[in-house]
Design an enzyme around this catalytic site. Structure first.
Site, mmCIF file in Angstrom:
data_model
loop_
_atom_site.group_PDB
_atom_site.id
_atom_site.type_symbol
_atom_site.label_atom_id
_atom_site.label_comp_id
_atom_site.label_asym_id
_atom_site.label_seq_id
_atom_site.Cartn_x
_atom_site.Cartn_y
_atom_site.Cartn_z
ATOM 1 N N TYR A 107 0.851 -1.195 0.000
ATOM 2 C CA TYR A 107 0.000 0.000 0.000
ATOM 3 C C TYR A 107 0.886 1.245 0.000
ATOM 4 C CZ TYR A 107 -3.177 3.629 1.657
ATOM 5 O OH TYR A 107 -3.910 4.778 1.770
ATOM 6 N N GLU A 195 -3.411 7.484 -4.079
ATOM 7 C CA GLU A 195 -3.376 6.204 -3.370
ATOM 8 C C GLU A 195 -3.186 5.072 -4.364
ATOM 9 O OE1 GLU A 195 -6.047 4.612 0.205
ATOM 10 O OE2 GLU A 195 -7.020 4.291 -1.728
#
Ligand code: GDP
Ligand code: MN
Length: 382
Positions: A107, A195
């Site tokens: 992530y 993101e």
């Protein structure tokens, strides 16, 4: 303004972020051609601006082009529902992308930490899952790397953060480059959020962005005309999209009392007063300084597009905005639109006497103060 995945990947690839080859379409026939061109081993991804898309059935892997095209046909026009978006979102386009062989998922995100007054890069080796859940169950698995506004990031800092986050050694070199690209993209594109979840690590050791989310600061859209052009079709709410086309500052809030005011501060106060009086605001709407009758009418029309609206509060403090111009707009709106809900108006300041006079002959309920106006509209909509 949130960009779709395909737009986000386009943008990021211009900053050197590796992304899988792919094309967007709304046509199953074209989907077949795209999937064949990509060699058949593809992933079909609904282009909807909502979290939990994969779990909602919006992402599927295929070994050949035929079934991928079939799935495209199934997806287009379908409404996907997720925990994050219970109201659901209709799929209008899909991205057909080359399937990435994934050995590990990480992530990465970049956002602004207002309290630190710095950009922060969030890194985790626990990618591919809901990051909010990781934050709750295993907060230490998310490493925060702050970006010095004067000096930016040095490679050694990034490397240390990657080690802290338990990103495997073989991926770190590429991750350093990726993080630098993301920070550059964030600043150059006036982003609010970037993101990548997941960042995929392939079995042969390549790092690639398998998903991407970019949100651009609305106040900087004038510097990014190419995205501004697509912004209306990516707005999350159809009334907000229409407001964008009309150049009106409108935010849907889901309640039942429509609100029109001039100046963001006054509108915010109006929202608070409606809340304090026990009502739920349906929207934020700032008519802007110096609003003319035509614009006021357009605003009334916009607020009434929301079928939840049961009453309307108009709160104007005239400075540059003239009360009588606003009254004229309200009268035109009432004349041309079928307004059959209670309306309370408080008009103060420049030309307010004239405005009150003009509104006196209508069904519009006058109020002296903002508090009184809020209480009256809440009482009238009960
Ligand atoms: P999201 O649910 O909207 O975040 O959609 P993602 O694009 O992140 O996809 C959800 C999940 O599907 C990912 O975490 C991956 O596990 C899987 N996935 C997506 N794209 C690929 C791909 O190209 N290859 C493989 N093997 N899995 C993928
Ligand atoms: Mn994702």
């Amino acid at each position: 303004m949130k960009l779709h995945e395909y737009q986000s990947k386009d943008l990021l690839s211009r900053f050197g972020v590796p992304v899988p080859a792919g094309e967007v379409t709304d046509d199953p026939k074209e989907a077949l051609a795209i999937a064949e061109k990509l060699g058949g081993k593809v992933v079909v991804k609904a282009q909807v601006l909502m979290g939990g898309r994969g779990k909602a059935g919006g992402v599927k892997l295929f070994d050949s082009a035929g079934p991928a095209a079939e799935f495209t046909k199934e997806l287009i026009g379908k409404t996907l529902v997720s925990i994050q978006n219970p109201a659901g979102m209709k799929v209008e386009k899909v991205l057909i992308a080359e399937q990435v062989d994934i050995a590990k998922e990480f992530y990465l995100s970049v956002l602004l930490d207002r309290s630190e007054q710095k950009l922060v890069v969030m890194i985790s080796a626990k990618g591919g899952m809901d990051i909010e859940e990781v934050a709750e169950t295993d907060p230490d698995a998310i490493i925060k790397l702050y970006v010095d506004p004067a000096f930016g990031l040095c490679d050694y800092e990034i490397r240390a953060a990657l080690a802290d986050a338990h990103i495997p050694k073989e991926a770190r070199g590429q991750m350093v480059g990726l993080i630098k690209s993301l920070v550059k993209a964030y600043l150059d594109a006036d982003a609010e959020l970037i993101e990548i979840n997941p960042v995929a690590l392939t079995p042969d050791g390549k790092v690639i962005a398998a998903d991407a989310k970019v949100a651009i600061d609305d106040n900087a859209l004038f510097r990014h005309k190419d995205y501004a052009a697509t912004s209306t079709d990516s707005a999350e709410n159809p009334i907000e999209a229409e407001a964008l086309r009309r150049g009106i500052a409108y935010v849907n809030l889901g309640g039942e009392i429509g609100i029109i005011g001039n100046g963001a501060g006054l509108v915010m106060c109006s929202l608070d007063e409606v809340n304090a009086a026990g009502g739920k605001p349906a929207n934020f709407l700032d008519v802007g300084g110096g609003a003319q009758a035509e614009r006021v009418k357009s605003c009334v029309e916009l607020v009434l597009m929301d079928k939840n609206v049961k009453g309307l509060l108009i709160n104007i403090f005239g400075g540059i905005t003239r009360g009588d111009e606003v009254a004229k707009g309200i009268l035109v709106a009432f004349d041309q639109l079928n307004v059959n809900i209670p309306v309370v108006a408080r008009v103060e300041g420049t030309a307010s006497d004239k405005a009150r006079e003009m509104l006196a002959s209508t069904k519009i309920v006058p109020a002296e103060t903002m508090q009184e106006a809020a209480q009256k509209i809440v009482a009238l909509t009960r």
